[in-house]
Enzyme design. Sequence first.
Site, mmCIF file in Angstrom:
data_model
loop_
_atom_site.group_PDB
_atom_site.id
_atom_site.type_symbol
_atom_site.label_atom_id
_atom_site.label_comp_id
_atom_site.label_asym_id
_atom_site.label_seq_id
_atom_site.Cartn_x
_atom_site.Cartn_y
_atom_site.Cartn_z
ATOM 1 C CE LYS A 1 -2.872 1.191 -12.944
ATOM 2 N NZ LYS A 1 -3.871 0.349 -12.240
ATOM 3 C CG HIS B 1 31.167 3.751 -1.333
ATOM 4 N ND1 HIS B 1 32.224 4.501 -0.861
ATOM 5 C CD2 HIS B 1 31.421 2.471 -0.990
ATOM 6 C CE1 HIS B 1 33.096 3.692 -0.279
ATOM 7 N NE2 HIS B 1 32.629 2.457 -0.340
ATOM 8 C CD GLU C 1 -1.502 -2.446 1.281
ATOM 9 O OE1 GLU C 1 -1.870 -3.219 0.380
ATOM 10 O OE2 GLU C 1 -0.741 -2.773 2.182
#
Length: 182
Positions: free
Chosen positions: A158, A33, A2
């Site tokens: 979407k 690093h 979620e």
Amino acid sequence: MESNGKGVSIDGLPLPFEAGEIDFGEPGTNGQHSFYQLIHQGRVIPCDFIGIMKSQQPVYLKGETVSNHDELMSNFFAQPDALAYGKTPEQLLGEKVPNHLIAHKTFSGNRPSLSLLLPSLNAYNIGQLLAIYEHRVAVEGFVWGINSFDQWGVELGKSLASQVRKQLNLSRTKGSPWRALI
């Protein structure tokens, strides 16, 4: 999993705080690093350290005092201590650090971290890790009054991807030129 990356409560009211978390990481000491500097002296980022007691591939090199796994575990235990305790200018002066480096080597400490030590890396223990993080996200959502299960931002992406998909198809099948999608 979620998402708690929300700007409004379940009631649609703006949140008076930033919700959600960003999960990223690196195995072993690779993170030293790339982002450890940020968590030590940059912004405060709560972080989790996950260690495994039993190595899957212990390597002992001739002349080394510890195995590769023991080296990783040394860092697993030391980095959270460094985040918690830091280092003061007074300590650095006592170590005879040159004055021009004091500000660079001072660490505030008091930075939140969590250490999880698993007995081994197997499917069961990985399932436990997933359950911990799923539970944490759900509880944060309940406490913050947000819906951890909606995905409105994803829906927007979407929808826009659908428009791009149509244009790509037109460009490939009919030779239509690219046009502004929004």
